[in-house]
Write a protein that holds these residues in place. Structure first.
Motif, mmCIF file in Angstrom:
data_model
loop_
_atom_site.group_PDB
_atom_site.id
_atom_site.type_symbol
_atom_site.label_atom_id
_atom_site.label_comp_id
_atom_site.label_asym_id
_atom_site.label_seq_id
_atom_site.Cartn_x
_atom_site.Cartn_y
_atom_site.Cartn_z
ATOM 1 N N ARG A 70 2.445 1.771 -3.520
ATOM 2 C CA ARG A 70 1.401 2.197 -4.465
ATOM 3 C C ARG A 70 1.049 3.669 -4.231
ATOM 4 N NH1 ARG A 70 -0.458 -1.726 -7.643
ATOM 5 N NH2 ARG A 70 -0.372 -3.904 -6.940
ATOM 6 N N SER A 71 1.057 4.096 -2.965
ATOM 7 C CA SER A 71 0.764 5.497 -2.680
ATOM 8 C C SER A 71 1.859 6.421 -3.200
ATOM 9 C CB SER A 71 0.583 5.701 -1.168
ATOM 10 O OG SER A 71 1.827 5.665 -0.479
ATOM 11 N N GLU B 48 0.836 -1.207 0.000
ATOM 12 C CA GLU B 48 0.000 0.000 0.000
ATOM 13 C C GLU B 48 0.870 1.256 0.000
ATOM 14 O OE1 GLU B 48 -3.470 2.148 2.729
ATOM 15 O OE2 GLU B 48 -3.012 0.017 3.025
#
Length: 267
Positions: free
Chosen positions: A138-139, A135
């Protein structure tokens, strides 16, 4: 009397032996780019500043720039060393929009910056990291994530213009099949890659590029610009007070940190 050097200090300084963020306390008579009270950040070069300290002197025309207004001292300190090495490498390569890159160690200080700088240039990015950090990467802009704990990244079917080993854990031969015909492998490792770069330059095709860091001020200004535009953000794992600097080094030595570890100086 001081002439060229700048003296810096601040109750909220953040220093390591390589990079710093703080406030200017005094300047030499010939200094024109900075004034007392300016918030600044800088990088002491490949060989570092040499100490953890509350006060240092630093030349005006070397690797020091004004801090962006939209970050804290902690964030500024985390926008330097690893970030600088990343900027120096990516800017040297000048990737083009639509190219593809794989970043191994995408959650480290260098790797997390690699992902963001490559995305700035419009590159498709595959991030290799632990699945629990998917996560996060991806951010930062990663298009694809490979969990090295459960997947063999070398069996990826994508072919890349660039492979960045941001933690020096792989090697050219390990990653060679992932590269396109004229693809480039580069690592955060040392001078052993200089020999590889010479060999692959002679043999042609897929190659290793050894990038000697340079243009410190130019790359710091590039980092500053992207921060101000909201196109780069540093990743901070944790902070330690200066009194616990040994504990900080022990933690970094575990090679499990995410992004940067910051040393703080209290008032």
């Amino acid at each position: 009397m001081l002439t060229e050097p700048i003296i810096m200090c601040s109750p909220a300084l953040h220093f390591s032996c390589d990079y710093f963020a703080g406030q200017i306390e005094a300047t030499g008579a010939s200094v024109t780019s900075f004034k007392v009270g300016d918030k600044v950040m800088g990088f002491g070069g490949v060989f570092g500043i040499g100490s953890h300290a509350e006060y240092i002197t630093f030349p005006e025309k070397e690797g020091i720039v004004l801090m962006p207004d939209n970050i804290s001292y902690e964030q500024a300190a985390a926008c330097l060393e690893g970030t600088y090495y990343s900027a120096a490498g990516v800017n040297y390569l000048k990737p083009a929009a639509g190219q593809k890159a794989l970043v191994y160690g995408a959650t480290g200080a260098i790797g997390s910056a690699d992902v963001q700088f490559l995305k700035y240039y419009g590159v498709y990015v595959t991030a290799v990291c632990g699945g629990d950090k998917a996560e996060l990467v991806r951010s930062l802009g990663a298009d694809k994530v490979i969990d090295y704990k459960t997947q063999d990244f070398t069996k990826d079917e994508e072919r890349y213009d660039y492979v960045f080993d941001a933690v020096d854990k792989t090697g050219f031969l390990t990653c060679k099949r992932l590269l396109k015909k004229n693809g480039i492998y580069t690592s955060s490792g040392g001078f052993q890659y200089l020999l590889w770069s010479l060999i692959t330059k002679i043999t042609g095709g897929k190659k290793v590029l050894f990038i000697a860091p340079g243009d410190i001020k130019g790359n710091l200004l590039f980092i500053k610009k992207l921060i101000e535009e909201g196109r780069f953000r540093p990743v901070i794992d944790r902070t330690y007070p200066l009194a616990n600097v040994a504990e900080a080094f022990t933690y970094v030595g575990t090679e499990q940190k995410t992004g940067n570890v910051i040393i703080t100086l209290d008032a």
